[in-house]
Enzyme design. Sequence first.
Site, PDB file in Angstrom:
ATOM      1  N   CYS A   1      -1.324  -1.648   4.805  1.00  0.00           N
ATOM      2  CA  CYS A   1       0.045  -1.224   5.107  1.00  0.00           C
ATOM      3  C   CYS A   1       0.227  -0.767   6.546  1.00  0.00           C
ATOM      4  O   CYS A   1       1.335  -0.414   6.946  1.00  0.00           O
ATOM      5  CB  CYS A   1       0.454  -0.115   4.149  1.00  0.00           C
ATOM      6  SG  CYS A   1       0.227  -0.577   2.421  1.00  0.00           S
TER       7      CYS A   1
ATOM      8  N   HIS B   1       5.518   7.578   7.226  1.00  0.00           N
ATOM      9  CA  HIS B   1       5.010   6.520   6.350  1.00  0.00           C
ATOM     10  C   HIS B   1       5.637   6.696   4.966  1.00  0.00           C
ATOM     11  O   HIS B   1       6.084   5.728   4.367  1.00  0.00           O
ATOM     12  CB  HIS B   1       3.489   6.595   6.275  1.00  0.00           C
ATOM     13  CG  HIS B   1       2.861   5.458   5.551  1.00  0.00           C
ATOM     14  ND1 HIS B   1       3.033   4.149   5.935  1.00  0.00           N
ATOM     15  CD2 HIS B   1       2.055   5.429   4.451  1.00  0.00           C
ATOM     16  CE1 HIS B   1       2.373   3.352   5.107  1.00  0.00           C
ATOM     17  NE2 HIS B   1       1.771   4.099   4.197  1.00  0.00           N
TER      18      HIS B   1
ATOM     19  N   GLU C   1       0.525  13.457   4.341  1.00  0.00           N
ATOM     20  CA  GLU C   1       1.249  13.218   5.583  1.00  0.00           C
ATOM     21  C   GLU C   1       1.985  14.478   6.040  1.00  0.00           C
ATOM     22  O   GLU C   1       2.002  14.796   7.233  1.00  0.00           O
ATOM     23  CB  GLU C   1       2.239  12.065   5.434  1.00  0.00           C
ATOM     24  CG  GLU C   1       2.916  11.714   6.753  1.00  0.00           C
ATOM     25  CD  GLU C   1       3.771  10.458   6.690  1.00  0.00           C
ATOM     26  OE1 GLU C   1       4.185   9.972   7.770  1.00  0.00           O
ATOM     27  OE2 GLU C   1       4.037   9.953   5.578  1.00  0.00           O
TER      28      GLU C   1
ATOM     29  N   LYS D   1      11.489   4.081   3.462  1.00  0.00           N
ATOM     30  CA  LYS D   1      10.971   3.461   2.236  1.00  0.00           C
ATOM     31  C   LYS D   1      11.742   3.939   1.010  1.00  0.00           C
ATOM     32  O   LYS D   1      11.672   3.307  -0.048  1.00  0.00           O
ATOM     33  CB  LYS D   1       9.486   3.762   2.076  1.00  0.00           C
ATOM     34  CG  LYS D   1       8.582   3.026   3.069  1.00  0.00           C
ATOM     35  CD  LYS D   1       7.113   3.293   2.774  1.00  0.00           C
ATOM     36  CE  LYS D   1       6.179   2.557   3.731  1.00  0.00           C
ATOM     37  NZ  LYS D   1       6.175   3.163   5.087  1.00  0.00           N
TER      38      LYS D   1
ATOM     39  N   HIS E   1       8.240  -0.238  -0.230  1.00  0.00           N
ATOM     40  CA  HIS E   1       7.103  -0.385   0.675  1.00  0.00           C
ATOM     41  C   HIS E   1       6.875  -1.855   0.967  1.00  0.00           C
ATOM     42  O   HIS E   1       6.428  -2.615   0.100  1.00  0.00           O
ATOM     43  CB  HIS E   1       5.856   0.235   0.047  1.00  0.00           C
ATOM     44  CG  HIS E   1       4.749   0.482   1.022  1.00  0.00           C
ATOM     45  ND1 HIS E   1       4.662  -0.169   2.232  1.00  0.00           N
ATOM     46  CD2 HIS E   1       3.681   1.320   0.981  1.00  0.00           C
ATOM     47  CE1 HIS E   1       3.602   0.240   2.879  1.00  0.00           C
ATOM     48  NE2 HIS E   1       2.976   1.150   2.144  1.00  0.00           N
TER      49      HIS E   1
ATOM     50  N   PHE F   1      -4.361   1.254   3.058  1.00  0.00           N
ATOM     51  CA  PHE F   1      -5.567   1.285   2.236  1.00  0.00           C
ATOM     52  C   PHE F   1      -6.773   0.939   3.115  1.00  0.00           C
ATOM     53  O   PHE F   1      -6.716   0.043   3.957  1.00  0.00           O
ATOM     54  CB  PHE F   1      -5.475   0.263   1.099  1.00  0.00           C
ATOM     55  CG  PHE F   1      -4.627   0.694  -0.068  1.00  0.00           C
ATOM     56  CD1 PHE F   1      -4.001   1.922  -0.108  1.00  0.00           C
ATOM     57  CD2 PHE F   1      -4.475  -0.157  -1.156  1.00  0.00           C
ATOM     58  CE1 PHE F   1      -3.224   2.308  -1.197  1.00  0.00           C
ATOM     59  CE2 PHE F   1      -3.704   0.208  -2.258  1.00  0.00           C
ATOM     60  CZ  PHE F   1      -3.082   1.445  -2.268  1.00  0.00           C
TER      61      PHE F   1
END
Length: 411
Positions: free
Chosen positions: A161, A301, A312, A333, A338, A397
């Site tokens: 991502c 994010h 975060e 998002k 996403h 990831f």
Amino acid sequence: MERKRVVITGLGLLTPVGNSREETWKALISGRSGIGRIRDFDAQDYPSQIAGEIKNFDPSFLDRKNLRHMDRFVQYGVAAARDALEDAHLEGTDNKKVGVIVGAGIGGLRVIEQQHSVLLKKGPKKVSPFLIPMLIPDMASGQIAIQFGFQGPNYSTVSACASGAHAVADSYRILQNGEAEVMVTGGAESCITPLGLAGFCSARSLSVRNNEPEKASRPFDKLRDGFIISEGAGILVLETLENAKKHNAHIYAEIIGVGLSADAYHMTAPPSDGSGAALAMKRALENSGIKAEEVDYINAHGTSTFLNDKSETQAIKTVFGDCAYKIPVSSIKSMLGHMLGAAGGVEIAVSALVIENSLIPPTINYEVPDPECDLDYVPNQAREKKVTITMSNSFGFGGHNVAVIIKKFIE
């Protein structure tokens, strides 16, 4: 060697809320969600049955032969690149000095599934000779270069991502070093497929709020239960300032710093203290030469997963200290879902539009505050604010972290 200044002169967006830059921006500012029930295949047997699909996409600008040989993520990337290039007006630029780096986290998953079915049903001789070139993640970059004749640096970044943001970071450095004059960059993704959805469902990463698709993505909200898989592309045209001046380009903003790091912790989960993300943000501030208190807005994010949003938030507090509570932080998002490898490109482009319009998109569906997520998330409504410097965060990831800082262009 003196580093060259790098500016953003073109934006192309293809998202679940709009098939253009203008449509996407208008939807984000109005707080409109693009999440709905999956239409591309029957998902009734899946725990999560919702996604952010592209609507009414028209690939007819590509000839039929080219279209047949492109997975959907490549089609999206080429379409967004075309829009970004039209926006940038690169008349007179030497194509040998134009490069392309477009990230994709997964690549051609759809064509893999289709051709695997052919293999099982009809045997190996019936598998398409275009299977491999259609599935590899670098093909969005390759096809953009082929379609427009660009002969500069060309490759793909693959970091889940964070792929789109890594592409922008690499492009920025290439331009700084004078290895190209223009870079077409960002991310593209399309893996809302039976196998892709099954994999994310099995990992228990996705929201199962199937009866309320538009309310399912709720970053930083206490009742969040997972992210929403989405698709699309976000492409930017970056130029050296010298080249942009040659053709009197409209400059959205200037990239002034990037920061990269690794969590070195877990395949899919971030450390609870957000230390890896914090390191990327600190490095971006150092690279840009600005102080934490100068940042006016953070495009988070913000995936709507329990672990990401918590870590975060902690990372932002670690980096910004008491200033963290004064800086607006929002996650688009909440409206787009996403977009995986495309997310970074889209979010950096939107950050430039925030500077351009002095308007911050909201985090929608923020209803129940989480005590562990206690920053200003611009809840539910857009906010007018003069924004000079923004930071855009992307995490993937594998523990990949990218922070990109952009600034209002001042001569």
